[in-house]
Design a protein around this motif. Sequence first.
Motif, PDB file in Angstrom:
ATOM      1  N   TRP A   1       1.267  -0.900  -0.345  1.00 40.54           N
ATOM      2  CA  TRP A   1      -0.169  -0.127   0.444  1.00 40.54           C
ATOM      3  C   TRP A   1       1.050   0.970   0.012  1.00 40.54           C
ATOM      4  O   TRP A   1       2.016   1.224   0.513  1.00 40.54           O
ATOM      5  N   SER A   2       0.716   2.477  -0.235  1.00 38.11           N
ATOM      6  CA  SER A   2       1.361   3.405  -0.759  1.00 38.11           C
ATOM      7  C   SER A   2       0.821   5.309  -1.104  1.00 38.11           C
ATOM      8  O   SER A   2      -0.609   4.903  -1.235  1.00 38.11           O
ATOM      9  N   TRP A   3       1.078   6.360   0.070  1.00 41.11           N
ATOM     10  CA  TRP A   3       0.042   6.914   0.031  1.00 41.11           C
ATOM     11  C   TRP A   3       1.054   8.469   0.697  1.00 41.11           C
ATOM     12  O   TRP A   3       1.657   8.217   1.393  1.00 41.11           O
ATOM     13  N   GLY A   4       1.228   8.699  -1.383  1.00 41.21           N
ATOM     14  CA  GLY A   4       2.212   9.763  -0.963  1.00 41.21           C
ATOM     15  C   GLY A   4       4.128   9.584  -0.283  1.00 41.21           C
ATOM     16  O   GLY A   4       4.317   8.145  -0.997  1.00 41.21           O
ATOM     17  N   PRO A   5       4.352   9.898   0.267  1.00 42.33           N
ATOM     18  CA  PRO A   5       5.829   9.576   0.713  1.00 42.33           C
ATOM     19  C   PRO A   5       5.183   8.201   1.460  1.00 42.33           C
ATOM     20  O   PRO A   5       6.406   7.423   2.441  1.00 42.33           O
ATOM     21  N   ILE A   6       4.354   8.064   2.215  1.00 43.02           N
ATOM     22  CA  ILE A   6       4.072   6.538   2.814  1.00 43.02           C
ATOM     23  C   ILE A   6       3.740   5.811   2.506  1.00 43.02           C
ATOM     24  O   ILE A   6       3.163   5.168   1.764  1.00 43.02           O
ATOM     25  N   VAL A   7       4.931   4.188   2.537  1.00 39.94           N
ATOM     26  CA  VAL A   7       4.381   3.371   1.837  1.00 39.94           C
ATOM     27  C   VAL A   7       4.434   2.284   2.849  1.00 39.94           C
ATOM     28  O   VAL A   7       5.560   1.917   3.520  1.00 39.94           O
ATOM     29  N   LEU A   8       3.364   1.063   2.859  1.00 45.39           N
ATOM     30  CA  LEU A   8       3.298   0.214   3.436  1.00 45.39           C
ATOM     31  C   LEU A   8       4.388  -1.190   2.644  1.00 45.39           C
ATOM     32  O   LEU A   8       4.047  -1.669   1.809  1.00 45.39           O
ATOM     33  N   SER A   9       5.274  -2.038   3.069  1.00 50.28           N
ATOM     34  CA  SER A   9       6.420  -2.634   1.888  1.00 50.28           C
ATOM     35  C   SER A   9       6.881  -3.498   3.142  1.00 50.28           C
ATOM     36  O   SER A   9       6.627  -3.451   3.989  1.00 50.28           O
ATOM     37  N   GLN A  10       7.216  -4.397   1.898  1.00 55.30           N
ATOM     38  CA  GLN A  10       8.121  -5.848   2.772  1.00 55.30           C
ATOM     39  C   GLN A  10       9.215  -5.851   3.606  1.00 55.30           C
ATOM     40  O   GLN A  10       9.289  -5.899   4.516  1.00 55.30           O
ATOM     41  N   TYR A  11      10.078  -4.998   3.259  1.00 56.97           N
ATOM     42  CA  TYR A  11      11.417  -4.953   4.147  1.00 56.97           C
ATOM     43  C   TYR A  11      10.955  -3.286   5.240  1.00 56.97           C
ATOM     44  O   TYR A  11      11.010  -4.115   5.933  1.00 56.97           O
ATOM     45  N   GLY A  12       9.593  -3.013   5.007  1.00 55.50           N
ATOM     46  CA  GLY A  12       9.385  -2.134   6.283  1.00 55.50           C
ATOM     47  C   GLY A  12       9.179  -3.203   7.311  1.00 55.50           C
ATOM     48  O   GLY A  12       9.488  -2.528   8.550  1.00 55.50           O
ATOM     49  N   LEU A  13       8.129  -3.359   6.928  1.00 59.46           N
ATOM     50  CA  LEU A  13       7.098  -4.361   7.886  1.00 59.46           C
ATOM     51  C   LEU A  13       8.356  -5.547   8.904  1.00 59.46           C
ATOM     52  O   LEU A  13       7.983  -6.041   9.515  1.00 59.46           O
ATOM     53  N   VAL A  14       9.345  -6.415   7.912  1.00 63.99           N
ATOM     54  CA  VAL A  14      10.187  -6.923   8.691  1.00 63.99           C
ATOM     55  C   VAL A  14      11.316  -5.703   9.585  1.00 63.99           C
ATOM     56  O   VAL A  14      11.362  -6.369  10.559  1.00 63.99           O
ATOM     57  N   ASN A  15      11.374  -5.063   8.822  1.00 69.72           N
ATOM     58  CA  ASN A  15      12.471  -4.098   9.993  1.00 69.72           C
ATOM     59  C   ASN A  15      11.337  -3.644  11.095  1.00 69.72           C
ATOM     60  O   ASN A  15      12.720  -3.712  11.869  1.00 69.72           O
ATOM     61  N   GLY A  16      10.483  -3.404  10.535  1.00 73.22           N
ATOM     62  CA  GLY A  16       9.814  -3.192  11.963  1.00 73.22           C
ATOM     63  C   GLY A  16       9.619  -3.939  13.162  1.00 73.22           C
ATOM     64  O   GLY A  16       9.838  -3.895  14.638  1.00 73.22           O
ATOM     65  N   VAL A  17       9.601  -5.235  12.693  1.00 74.81           N
ATOM     66  CA  VAL A  17       9.627  -6.277  13.428  1.00 74.81           C
ATOM     67  C   VAL A  17      10.961  -6.264  14.257  1.00 74.81           C
ATOM     68  O   VAL A  17      11.121  -6.645  15.370  1.00 74.81           O
ATOM     69  N   TYR A  18      11.829  -6.195  13.144  1.00 76.78           N
ATOM     70  CA  TYR A  18      13.582  -6.451  13.805  1.00 76.78           C
ATOM     71  C   TYR A  18      13.499  -5.568  15.131  1.00 76.78           C
ATOM     72  O   TYR A  18      14.129  -5.909  15.869  1.00 76.78           O
ATOM     73  N   ILE A  19      13.232  -4.348  14.576  1.00 73.60           N
ATOM     74  CA  ILE A  19      13.125  -2.791  15.501  1.00 73.60           C
ATOM     75  C   ILE A  19      12.555  -3.178  16.647  1.00 73.60           C
ATOM     76  O   ILE A  19      12.926  -3.016  18.474  1.00 73.60           O
ATOM     77  N   PHE A  20      11.126  -3.921  17.519  1.00 75.88           N
ATOM     78  CA  PHE A  20      10.371  -3.918  17.855  1.00 75.88           C
ATOM     79  C   PHE A  20      11.378  -4.896  19.135  1.00 75.88           C
ATOM     80  O   PHE A  20      11.662  -4.890  19.821  1.00 75.88           O
ATOM     81  N   MET A  21      11.930  -6.291  18.327  1.00 79.98           N
ATOM     82  CA  MET A  21      12.494  -7.104  18.781  1.00 79.98           C
ATOM     83  C   MET A  21      14.053  -6.606  19.662  1.00 79.98           C
ATOM     84  O   MET A  21      14.650  -6.772  20.287  1.00 79.98           O
ATOM     85  N   ARG A  22      14.848  -5.156  19.036  1.00 79.07           N
ATOM     86  CA  ARG A  22      15.531  -5.051  19.261  1.00 79.07           C
ATOM     87  C   ARG A  22      15.825  -4.306  20.887  1.00 79.07           C
ATOM     88  O   ARG A  22      16.236  -4.064  21.305  1.00 79.07           O
ATOM     89  N   PHE A  23      14.006  -3.459  20.482  1.00 85.82           N
ATOM     90  CA  PHE A  23      14.204  -2.516  21.680  1.00 85.82           C
ATOM     91  C   PHE A  23      13.895  -3.484  23.048  1.00 85.82           C
ATOM     92  O   PHE A  23      14.467  -3.436  24.009  1.00 85.82           O
ATOM     93  N   VAL A  24      12.988  -4.799  22.647  1.00 89.37           N
ATOM     94  CA  VAL A  24      12.679  -5.573  23.861  1.00 89.37           C
ATOM     95  C   VAL A  24      13.537  -6.255  24.860  1.00 89.37           C
ATOM     96  O   VAL A  24      13.614  -5.798  25.614  1.00 89.37           O
ATOM     97  N   LEU A  25      14.672  -6.464  23.603  1.00 79.27           N
ATOM     98  CA  LEU A  25      16.165  -7.185  23.537  1.00 79.27           C
ATOM     99  C   LEU A  25      16.556  -6.207  24.710  1.00 79.27           C
ATOM    100  O   LEU A  25      16.796  -6.986  26.339  1.00 79.27           O
ATOM    101  N   ILE A  26      16.805  -5.154  24.887  1.00 78.40           N
ATOM    102  CA  ILE A  26      17.405  -4.390  24.677  1.00 78.40           C
ATOM    103  C   ILE A  26      16.619  -4.281  26.459  1.00 78.40           C
ATOM    104  O   ILE A  26      18.082  -3.558  27.930  1.00 78.40           O
ATOM    105  N   ILE A  27      15.784  -3.650  26.307  1.00 81.05           N
ATOM    106  CA  ILE A  27      14.747  -3.723  28.311  1.00 81.05           C
ATOM    107  C   ILE A  27      15.147  -5.010  28.945  1.00 81.05           C
ATOM    108  O   ILE A  27      15.402  -4.895  29.939  1.00 81.05           O
ATOM    109  N   PHE A  28      14.969  -6.025  28.188  1.00 80.53           N
ATOM    110  CA  PHE A  28      14.882  -7.145  29.261  1.00 80.53           C
ATOM    111  C   PHE A  28      16.017  -7.228  29.243  1.00 80.53           C
ATOM    112  O   PHE A  28      16.336  -7.696  30.627  1.00 80.53           O
ATOM    113  N   MET A  29      17.518  -7.169  28.756  1.00 85.09           N
ATOM    114  CA  MET A  29      18.881  -7.243  29.703  1.00 85.09           C
ATOM    115  C   MET A  29      18.892  -5.881  30.244  1.00 85.09           C
ATOM    116  O   MET A  29      19.285  -6.129  31.326  1.00 85.09           O
ATOM    117  N   SER A  30      18.681  -4.896  30.221  1.00 86.95           N
ATOM    118  CA  SER A  30      18.699  -3.861  31.097  1.00 86.95           C
ATOM    119  C   SER A  30      18.053  -4.138  32.490  1.00 86.95           C
ATOM    120  O   SER A  30      18.307  -3.996  33.894  1.00 86.95           O
TER     121      SER A  30
END
Lengths: 265, 174
Positions: A95-124
């Motif tokens: 899906w896309s609307w102007g500069p906003i795009v919902l892409s496969q890489y975007g979704l995968v990166n979103g999950v990776y970033i979420f995991m990174r946040f959660v892992l850092i918070i869990f360890m600290s």
Amino acid sequence: MMNKLLFGRFIPGESFVHHLDPRNKLLMSFYYIGIIFLANNWSTYLCLFLFTLLAVYLSSIKMGFFIRGVRPLIWLILFTVLLQVFFTRGGKVFWSWGPIVLSQYGLVNGVYIFMRFVLIIFMSTLLTLTTPPLSLADAIEAILKPLRVVRFPVYEVALMLSIALRFVPTLMDETEKIMNAQRARGVDFGEGNLFQQMRAVVPLLIPLFVSSFNRAEDLAIAMEARGYQGGEGRSKYRILTWHYRDTFVVLAFIALTGILIWLRA
Amino acid sequence: MSQTSKARQITLLGILIALQTVLNSMFSLHFVLTKISFSFIATAIMASLFPPFITAFSTALSDLLGIFLVPTATFSPGFTLTAFLVGLVFGYTFYQKTPRLWQILLATLTVTMGLYLGLNSLWLHLMYQTPWLPLLSGRFIQELITFPVYTIVLSVLFNVKIVRETLQKYAGSH
């Protein structure tokens, strides 16, 4: 209020993680934040996730405490993940609307970033739940010790940290008292526009500063009266000891680094 | 430096570090989606009393302490470095003087637009690969509000009689 915050973080226990040297826990927490950036695919994140779960299990602390650690940051996490999801291009576009795009890489990166946040918070969170604040202050002192060769005042810094740790709850109580006193006089904290909020804080900050300075003065007089001569050569009540289990943990982190490098795409 | 002044310096720094942590966790201005903590006031007070590098190091220590005691963000060495640099900028601007308005403006501009907007955005980009454009545009609006708040609060603070007198008393005792 503060007692809950300060001492509620540390949960006393007899687990493997509780008994680790605080210097080791502090250094390994820093190291973990470094190696998390090696993760760049599903297998590396899965490996980090399993490692973190094992650490949580070894602490014998309920998972709920770690999930509670994520809660205060949930808006920051969601904001960052949404930016990642809607502004990263690549792969199949859903899906896309102007500069906003919902892409496969975007979704995968979103999950990776979420995991990174959660892992850092869990360890600290693991570090703060299993280590008393005073032990962390001792660990910082020990880590800074090599700086003595460049005349860095390590003992003075350690004393400063101990004083700060001791006075955080006292100042929080004091703040509560001043806030209640000002509320009784009709001050509304956190209400109104920006300018009104700024004005409301002034009658709170001035007495807080004056009282803090008075406390510092009283403490200095007490120290001088007892002949304070600096920290050099003083013995310590809490002595940190390195055990075999600490060496084992360091080796485990080195092995984790090796596996992450091997699994990286 | 005599032992007497050393004890005073240590206690005052310790209590100001505690105050930074308290102000960071208990007091913040809320405006739309912007949250501005008041710990910068303790940093400015510390900066007017202690040399720049002592202020910088103490501010970094306070950042670490805040993470351990009342975590409101995840730990990142980058943000600790930013805290160090904020202490340094305030230290060079406020140490042993009553700053003029242009000095306060310059210091707060450097801190908000240079360190918070520039450096902190860089850390967020490196840590979470947040795209630059939405990251900077969102943070720019936040810093646009933070900048005048810092400037007004610090200008008022350094001109309050009791604060000026207390600072002069302690500056003279070191």
